[in-house]
Design a protein around this motif. Structure first.
Motif, short mmCIF file in Angstrom:
data_model
loop_
_atom_site.label_atom_id
_atom_site.label_comp_id
_atom_site.label_asym_id
_atom_site.label_seq_id
_atom_site.Cartn_x
_atom_site.Cartn_y
_atom_site.Cartn_z
N PHE A 1 0.84 -1.20 0.00
CA PHE A 1 0.00 0.00 0.00
C PHE A 1 0.87 1.25 0.00
O PHE A 1 0.67 2.18 -0.79
CB PHE A 1 -0.91 -0.04 1.24
CG PHE A 1 -1.76 1.17 1.46
CD1 PHE A 1 -3.06 1.22 0.98
CD2 PHE A 1 -1.28 2.27 2.17
CE1 PHE A 1 -3.86 2.34 1.20
CE2 PHE A 1 -2.07 3.39 2.38
CZ PHE A 1 -3.36 3.42 1.91
N PHE B 1 -7.12 -4.17 -1.58
CA PHE B 1 -7.68 -2.82 -1.72
C PHE B 1 -8.95 -2.93 -2.55
O PHE B 1 -8.90 -3.11 -3.77
CB PHE B 1 -6.67 -1.88 -2.38
CG PHE B 1 -7.02 -0.41 -2.24
CD1 PHE B 1 -6.52 0.33 -1.19
CD2 PHE B 1 -7.83 0.23 -3.16
CE1 PHE B 1 -6.83 1.67 -1.04
CE2 PHE B 1 -8.15 1.56 -3.03
CZ PHE B 1 -7.65 2.28 -1.96
N THR C 1 3.33 1.53 -3.27
CA THR C 1 2.56 1.96 -4.45
C THR C 1 2.26 3.45 -4.38
O THR C 1 2.41 4.18 -5.37
CB THR C 1 1.25 1.17 -4.55
OG1 THR C 1 1.53 -0.23 -4.62
CG2 THR C 1 0.45 1.58 -5.78
N ARG D 1 -3.61 1.46 -6.57
CA ARG D 1 -3.73 0.48 -5.48
C ARG D 1 -4.85 -0.52 -5.77
O ARG D 1 -4.70 -1.72 -5.54
CB ARG D 1 -3.98 1.21 -4.16
CG ARG D 1 -2.76 1.91 -3.58
CD ARG D 1 -3.13 2.82 -2.43
NE ARG D 1 -1.94 3.37 -1.79
CZ ARG D 1 -1.96 4.46 -1.02
NH1 ARG D 1 -3.10 5.10 -0.80
NH2 ARG D 1 -0.84 4.89 -0.45
N ASP E 1 -5.02 5.85 -5.51
CA ASP E 1 -5.98 4.81 -5.13
C ASP E 1 -6.35 3.93 -6.32
O ASP E 1 -6.60 2.73 -6.15
CB ASP E 1 -7.23 5.44 -4.52
CG ASP E 1 -7.01 5.86 -3.08
OD1 ASP E 1 -5.97 5.49 -2.50
OD2 ASP E 1 -7.87 6.57 -2.51
#
Length: 308
Positions: A108, A270, A111, A263, A260
């Motif tokens: 997380f 996620f 990235t 991710r 996001d």
């Protein structure tokens, strides 16, 4: 006694509007135009496309020369964001505890750092694209937008080189290869368009006021802290009684949206529920707004670059 006649010296009559019109018509008839005049938007795009090979070659050359004096060479393309991620993990993940409640925190975090670095480096390079290359701008005639675009392309090439290390980290921490990884491609295309647009805006501002380049690191550092690079915006919004307006601003932050999306594409833990509503539409909107708006804003000042 002789008389001397004093004749007044001849005077040059000022040019009239009719004379100006005649000169303009004469120039147009012979295909002459004002030196350095801004071309039309369509013609500007055509000239820029004609120099696409120069843009790609310039970006590759800058990337190759970036670490040419370092002993580890191109390895710094991977080591720099990894070292940043290690520092952020210690400070935010361990000391401040932001890793609690975030599955696969290291993938997380890494990235987020890699994708944020792409935006940060593109904007910083774009800010100095004109002011830092005045010799090239004044010596050669080409669409000036080629410079900020080539710098963004250089940062994209560096990100793609670093993605190999990101894939290794994902696999080492148990993140499986999935079909969703193909979503990284449209996410990167949208992010590149956004980065290029903002870079062109900053390039025009930096060309007029070079001191902006000194201010940008502080602006970008503040932007990073509110973009969810080291912490989860979804978790913060759900666990804290934040005003609705603050939550919307955090979710609509373009840097956070592109982070996001990557991710979501790469990390199976996620989930789609952690993404803001209509995330692809918002990501596309930011890309078009920054890309098209930034390009037009930069083109409007084309004839001023390198002067003064």
């Amino acid at each position: 006694m002789s008389q001397v006649l004093h004749t007044p010296p001849p005077t040059t009559a000022p040019m009239t509007a009719e004379a100006d019109d005649d000169l303009a018509a004469l120039a147009a008839r012979h295909g002459l135009s004002v030196s350095g005049a801004r071309p039309t938007l369509r013609e500007y795009i055509r000239r820029l496309w004609a120099r696409r090979h120069f843009i790609a070659a310039f970006a590759t050359a800058k990337l190759t020369a970036q670490y040419s004096q370092a002993k580890l060479g191109q390895l710094w393309q991977v080591m720099t964001p990894l070292l940043n991620a290690a520092v952020y993990y210690f400070i935010f993940g361990v000391l401040l505890g932001t890793k609690h409640g975030v599955p696969d925190y290291i993938p997380f975090l890494v990235t987020g750092v890699f994708i944020w670095t792409f935006t940060q480096s593109s904007i910083m390079a774009g800010t100095r694209a004109i002011s830092g290359n005045l010799g090239l701008v004044r010596a050669l005639h080409f669409p000036r937008a080629a410079l900020p675009i080539s710098f963004c392309l250089q940062q994209l090439q560096q990100l793609l080189f670093s993605m190999a290390a990101l894939v290794v980290i994902l696999l080492c921490f148990g993140v499986p290869v999935a079909v969703s990884w193909v979503l990284a491609v449209p996410a990167l295309v949208l992010q590149f368009t956004f980065n290029a647009g903002v870079s062109m805006i900053m390039a025009r501002m930096g060309a007029k006021t070079p001191d902006i380049a000194q201010l940008m690191p502080f602006v970008l550092r503040t932007w990073m802290y509110v973009s969810g690079v080291m912490w989860s915006i979804d978790q913060l919004a759900s666990k804290n009684d934040l005003p609705r307006a603050v939550t919307v601003l955090l979710e609509a932050n373009p840097a956070a949206i592109y982070i996001d999306l990557m991710r979501f594409a790469l990390i199976d833990s996620f989930r789609a529920g952690q993404l803001p509503p209509h995330v692809w539409a918002v990501a596309t909107g930011w890309a078009l707004l920054a890309g098209v708006g930034g390009f037009i804003y930069f083109w409007k000042a084309e004839e001023t670059y390198g002067r003064g």
